[in-house]
Write a protein that holds these residues in place. Structure first.
Motif, PDB file in Angstrom:
ATOM      1  N   LEU A   1       7.874   7.062   4.288  1.00  0.00           N
ATOM      2  CA  LEU A   1       6.805   6.563   5.418  1.00  0.00           C
ATOM      3  C   LEU A   1       5.315   6.608   4.280  1.00  0.00           C
ATOM      4  O   LEU A   1       4.354   5.448   4.590  1.00  0.00           O
ATOM      5  CB  LEU A   1       6.424   7.176   6.880  1.00  0.00           C
ATOM      6  CG  LEU A   1       6.853   7.391   7.779  1.00  0.00           C
ATOM      7  CD1 LEU A   1       6.437   8.791   8.711  1.00  0.00           C
ATOM      8  CD2 LEU A   1       7.437   6.340   8.335  1.00  0.00           C
ATOM      9  N   LEU A   2       5.690   7.424   3.622  1.00  0.00           N
ATOM     10  CA  LEU A   2       4.957   6.932   2.553  1.00  0.00           C
ATOM     11  C   LEU A   2       4.819   5.603   1.412  1.00  0.00           C
ATOM     12  O   LEU A   2       5.674   6.247   0.725  1.00  0.00           O
ATOM     13  CB  LEU A   2       4.967   8.610   1.618  1.00  0.00           C
ATOM     14  CG  LEU A   2       3.841   8.904  -0.068  1.00  0.00           C
ATOM     15  CD1 LEU A   2       2.064   8.525   0.775  1.00  0.00           C
ATOM     16  CD2 LEU A   2       3.929   9.517  -0.733  1.00  0.00           C
ATOM     17  N   LYS A   3       4.395   4.696   1.962  1.00  0.00           N
ATOM     18  CA  LYS A   3       4.517   3.654   1.023  1.00  0.00           C
ATOM     19  C   LYS A   3       3.610   3.737  -0.821  1.00  0.00           C
ATOM     20  O   LYS A   3       4.340   2.720  -1.002  1.00  0.00           O
ATOM     21  CB  LYS A   3       4.066   2.527   1.419  1.00  0.00           C
ATOM     22  CG  LYS A   3       4.565   1.973   2.925  1.00  0.00           C
ATOM     23  CD  LYS A   3       6.639   1.893   3.103  1.00  0.00           C
ATOM     24  CE  LYS A   3       7.143   1.440   3.774  1.00  0.00           C
ATOM     25  NZ  LYS A   3       8.277   2.064   4.021  1.00  0.00           N
ATOM     26  N   GLN A   4       2.710   4.368  -0.550  1.00  0.00           N
ATOM     27  CA  GLN A   4       1.979   4.046  -1.778  1.00  0.00           C
ATOM     28  C   GLN A   4       1.438   5.228  -1.963  1.00  0.00           C
ATOM     29  O   GLN A   4       0.214   5.712  -0.980  1.00  0.00           O
ATOM     30  CB  GLN A   4       1.039   2.867  -1.833  1.00  0.00           C
ATOM     31  CG  GLN A   4       0.222   2.624  -3.367  1.00  0.00           C
ATOM     32  CD  GLN A   4       0.218   1.379  -3.441  1.00  0.00           C
ATOM     33  OE1 GLN A   4       0.834   0.518  -3.151  1.00  0.00           O
ATOM     34  NE2 GLN A   4      -1.235   0.948  -3.560  1.00  0.00           N
TER      35      GLN A   4
ATOM     36  N   LEU B   1      -8.921  -5.784  -1.740  1.00  0.00           N
ATOM     37  CA  LEU B   1      -8.176  -6.822  -3.513  1.00  0.00           C
ATOM     38  C   LEU B   1      -7.075  -6.939  -3.191  1.00  0.00           C
ATOM     39  O   LEU B   1      -6.538  -8.823  -3.505  1.00  0.00           O
ATOM     40  CB  LEU B   1      -8.841  -5.943  -4.988  1.00  0.00           C
ATOM     41  CG  LEU B   1      -9.082  -5.854  -5.463  1.00  0.00           C
ATOM     42  CD1 LEU B   1      -9.304  -4.841  -7.032  1.00  0.00           C
ATOM     43  CD2 LEU B   1     -10.393  -7.078  -6.416  1.00  0.00           C
ATOM     44  N   THR B   2      -5.644  -6.190  -2.424  1.00  0.00           N
ATOM     45  CA  THR B   2      -4.353  -7.039  -2.285  1.00  0.00           C
ATOM     46  C   THR B   2      -4.263  -6.137  -0.646  1.00  0.00           C
ATOM     47  O   THR B   2      -4.792  -4.661  -1.721  1.00  0.00           O
ATOM     48  CB  THR B   2      -3.537  -6.746  -3.199  1.00  0.00           C
ATOM     49  OG1 THR B   2      -3.578  -7.530  -4.776  1.00  0.00           O
ATOM     50  CG2 THR B   2      -2.082  -6.970  -3.271  1.00  0.00           C
ATOM     51  N   PRO B   3      -4.869  -6.673   0.418  1.00  0.00           N
ATOM     52  CA  PRO B   3      -3.845  -6.085   1.178  1.00  0.00           C
ATOM     53  C   PRO B   3      -2.797  -4.876   0.991  1.00  0.00           C
ATOM     54  O   PRO B   3      -1.290  -5.035   0.236  1.00  0.00           O
ATOM     55  CB  PRO B   3      -3.086  -7.572   2.342  1.00  0.00           C
ATOM     56  CG  PRO B   3      -3.894  -8.358   1.866  1.00  0.00           C
ATOM     57  CD  PRO B   3      -4.417  -7.729   0.491  1.00  0.00           C
ATOM     58  N   LEU B   4      -2.799  -3.430   1.456  1.00  0.00           N
ATOM     59  CA  LEU B   4      -2.184  -2.626   1.562  1.00  0.00           C
ATOM     60  C   LEU B   4      -1.159  -2.125   3.232  1.00  0.00           C
ATOM     61  O   LEU B   4      -1.898  -2.487   3.699  1.00  0.00           O
ATOM     62  CB  LEU B   4      -2.747  -1.239   1.006  1.00  0.00           C
ATOM     63  CG  LEU B   4      -3.635  -0.709  -0.194  1.00  0.00           C
ATOM     64  CD1 LEU B   4      -4.538   0.253  -0.146  1.00  0.00           C
ATOM     65  CD2 LEU B   4      -2.537  -1.536  -1.178  1.00  0.00           C
ATOM     66  N   PRO B   5      -0.346  -1.942   2.241  1.00  0.00           N
ATOM     67  CA  PRO B   5       0.608  -1.337   3.665  1.00  0.00           C
ATOM     68  C   PRO B   5       0.924  -0.550   3.896  1.00  0.00           C
ATOM     69  O   PRO B   5      -0.207  -0.028   3.767  1.00  0.00           O
ATOM     70  CB  PRO B   5       2.478  -1.241   3.029  1.00  0.00           C
ATOM     71  CG  PRO B   5       2.080  -0.860   1.563  1.00  0.00           C
ATOM     72  CD  PRO B   5       0.831  -1.454   1.104  1.00  0.00           C
ATOM     73  N   ASN B   6       1.225  -0.174   5.801  1.00  0.00           N
ATOM     74  CA  ASN B   6       0.758   0.840   6.115  1.00  0.00           C
ATOM     75  C   ASN B   6       1.310   1.947   5.918  1.00  0.00           C
ATOM     76  O   ASN B   6       2.518   2.244   4.961  1.00  0.00           O
ATOM     77  CB  ASN B   6       1.507   1.192   7.445  1.00  0.00           C
ATOM     78  CG  ASN B   6       0.361  -0.062   8.539  1.00  0.00           C
ATOM     79  OD1 ASN B   6      -0.491   0.020   8.572  1.00  0.00           O
ATOM     80  ND2 ASN B   6       0.866  -0.198   9.231  1.00  0.00           N
ATOM     81  N   GLY B   7       0.968   3.808   5.552  1.00  0.00           N
ATOM     82  CA  GLY B   7       1.453   4.095   4.671  1.00  0.00           C
ATOM     83  C   GLY B   7       0.454   4.774   2.967  1.00  0.00           C
ATOM     84  O   GLY B   7       1.392   5.257   2.360  1.00  0.00           O
TER      85      GLY B   7
END
Length: 317
Positions: free
Chosen positions: A70-73, A93-99
């Motif tokens: 679940l922790l993408k970044q 700047l750059t869309p981040l993923p959920n998590g």
């Protein structure tokens, strides 16, 4: 110096290849930033409280494979204005993923609810921001901070803490004293839907020098626990519980967490005062509704729903 051991000025100067005068200036700067030192002639200087610095790898090791998925970044910063702001700027700047998650050792402009300052000294607390985007309407996100409050309480309980609970709408308390808080900021996305930034601040092991600006009784996790609790371990447990709730929130909303929130409610069945500017009303706090409003039993026997907005909740004097 994080481990709390004594170092002489000469040891530090040799290690860092600077003059002893520079070391003295560095220590004074650190004191100004809220570090509390103890000096003994012939032994040197040490931190009164050792600091467990945030360690990304140690945090990841404490997570199960399910929660790591679940922790993408995970970004672990040294100093930033605020973790909420840092993750928002990165997302722009750059869309981040959920998590996506941002943590920091220190915030220079930490914020609490209603624009209040969130005291954020270096290495003494947890400052964590989560990013999660939702496709549904904004009304469905009204109870998100309440659900995340339940997640933090679950994390603390899983580590053996007791005596903690929640104060509507977004405070975490221990025996009536402030232990932490949650700030949710919602942003509309150009392609539709909304992105929630969930900022969580949790007092971990804070010294008196750093707490001067806090205008209410406070406590930290180590004091409440009665001994030192690993800071990275605590961070991992908070990550796991919050990510689990965020993962299912779009489908379920607040409803599955209402009963548990009410069980953690520190003000349940107590006479309270709702403050809105110069105005106030009193009643008995009766938990929350299925959509997150405070249920206030008024003196005339009616149950009134209070939305969080710009109001504050206090125990009646």
């Amino acid at each position: 110096m994080a481990d709390g051991q004594f170092f002489s000025g000469q040891q530090l100067a040799d290690e860092l290849n600077v003059s002893r005068a520079s070391i003295w200036n560095y220590l004074k700067t650190l004191e100004t930033a809220g570090f509390d030192f103890h000096a003994v002639k012939g032994k040197g200087t040490r931190l009164k409280l050792a600091i467990e610095l945030l360690d990304k790898q140690r945090i990841l090791t404490c997570l199960s494979s399910e929660h790591r998925a679940l922790l993408k970044q995970l970004d672990v910063l040294d100093v930033c204005a605020s973790t909420n702001q840092a993750i928002v700027e990165k997302h722009q700047l750059t869309p981040l993923p959920n998590g996506s998650v941002c943590m920091a050792e220190m915030q220079t402009m930490g914020r609490g609810r209603l624009g209040r300052t969130w005291v954020s000294p270096y290495g003494q607390n947890l400052y964590i921001s989560f990013l999660w985007s939702f496709k549904g309407g904004i009304s469905a996100l009204s109870g998100l901070s309440l659900a995340c409050g339940v997640a933090v309480c679950r994390a603390l309980k899983s580590l053996g803490l007791s005596g903690h609970g929640l104060k509507w709408p977004n405070d975490i308390l221990w025996e009536g004293k402030k232990l932490g808080g949650i700030l949710v900021e919602i942003q509309g996305e150009s392609q539709g839907g909304y992105t929630a930034i969930i900022g969580i601040g949790l007092n971990y092991q804070m010294n008196e020098l750093s707490s001067g600006e806090i205008g209410q009784p406070w406590v930290d996790v180590c004091h409440a626990y009665g001994e030192k609790m690993g800071r990275n371990k605590l961070a991992a447990h908070v990550l796991a519980e919050v990510l689990s709730i965020l993962h299912g929130y779009e489908e379920t909303g607040l409803l599955p967490h209402v009963e548990q929130w009410n069980n953690y409610d520190c003000y349940r069945d107590k006479t309270v005062r709702i403050l809105s500017g110069e105005q106030y009303e009193e009643g008995v706090a009766s938990g929350i509704s299925k959509t997150g409003e405070l249920l206030l039993l008024t003196p005339d026997g009616r149950t009134k729903k209070i939305m969080s907005g710009e109001v504050s909740l206090r125990l009646s004097e």
